[in-house]
Each structure stands twice: as C-alpha cells, then as structure tokens.
Scaffold this active site. Structure first.
Site, PDB file in Angstrom:
ATOM      1  N   ARG A   2      30.390  -3.755  50.771  1.00 12.32           N
ATOM      2  CA  ARG A   2      28.934  -2.635  50.322  1.00 12.32           C
ATOM      3  C   ARG A   2      29.652  -1.487  49.524  1.00 12.32           C
ATOM      4  NH1 ARG A   2      25.162  -1.710  55.081  1.00 12.32           N
ATOM      5  NH2 ARG A   2      26.886  -1.087  55.986  1.00 12.32           N
TER       6      ARG A   2
ATOM      7  N   ASN B  39      23.927  -6.311  54.265  1.00 16.75           N
ATOM      8  CA  ASN B  39      24.724  -7.108  55.477  1.00 16.75           C
ATOM      9  C   ASN B  39      23.079  -7.906  56.031  1.00 16.75           C
ATOM     10  OD1 ASN B  39      27.185  -6.086  55.146  1.00 16.75           O
ATOM     11  ND2 ASN B  39      27.149  -5.009  56.931  1.00 16.75           N
TER      12      ASN B  39
END
Length: 91
Positions: free
Chosen positions: A21, A39
C-alpha cells in the site's frame, strides 16, 4: 489532455505486510494519479486509480509486480466511471 479514466484493481498473492500500500501510494503520487488503496479481509489489496489514461495504466502495470517483497499471483482490473477523486490515500 485526455479525459480521465478510472480502474478498480484487486491484487492477490503475498501482498499484505510487504509495504504494497505504501509503495502504491508513492507510485501514484509520482504518476499524478488520484484514488486509494486498502487491504481486504480476504488477504488481497484493492486499489482505485483515477486520472490520465497513461498514468492510470502505468499504475495497473505496476500492480502486476508490486514492491520487491511482494509476490503477485493475480490482478483483476475493472473499468469504472471516474468519481472525482483528488489525492491518493491509504485506507
């Protein structure tokens, strides 16, 4: 400048706990792409990319590899209508 496009991307494999990320946010900022990355409970990473078509496609291509510590086994890409996102954030 081309009309903005949007893509929803779901990346599977070893993609959580490997800075996917944060790396994605850095890549998006460098490309000038808006959107978000998060996520999922299923162990995947989901991202929304919006902006210049070339820049968005560059991010989609990046997702097929991810950061060096990731092991990507699948990438699902869906065409979406732009939502007017500004900036890029990790959710």
């Amino acid at each position: 400048m081309a009309d903005p496009i949007a893509r929803r991307v779901v990346v599977s494999g070893r993609v959580q706990g490997v800075f996917f990320r944060d790396s994605c946010r850095d890549e998006a900022a460098a490309a000038g792409v808006a959107g978000w990355v998060r996520n999922t409970p299923e162990g995947e990473v989901e991202a929304w990319f919006e902006g210049d078509p070339e820049a968005v496609e560059r991010l989609v291509t990046w997702c097929r590899e991810g950061p060096s510590s990731a092991h990507v086994t699948g990438v699902d890409v869906a065409n979406e209508d732009p939502a007017g996102e500004t900036g890029f954030r990790v959710l």
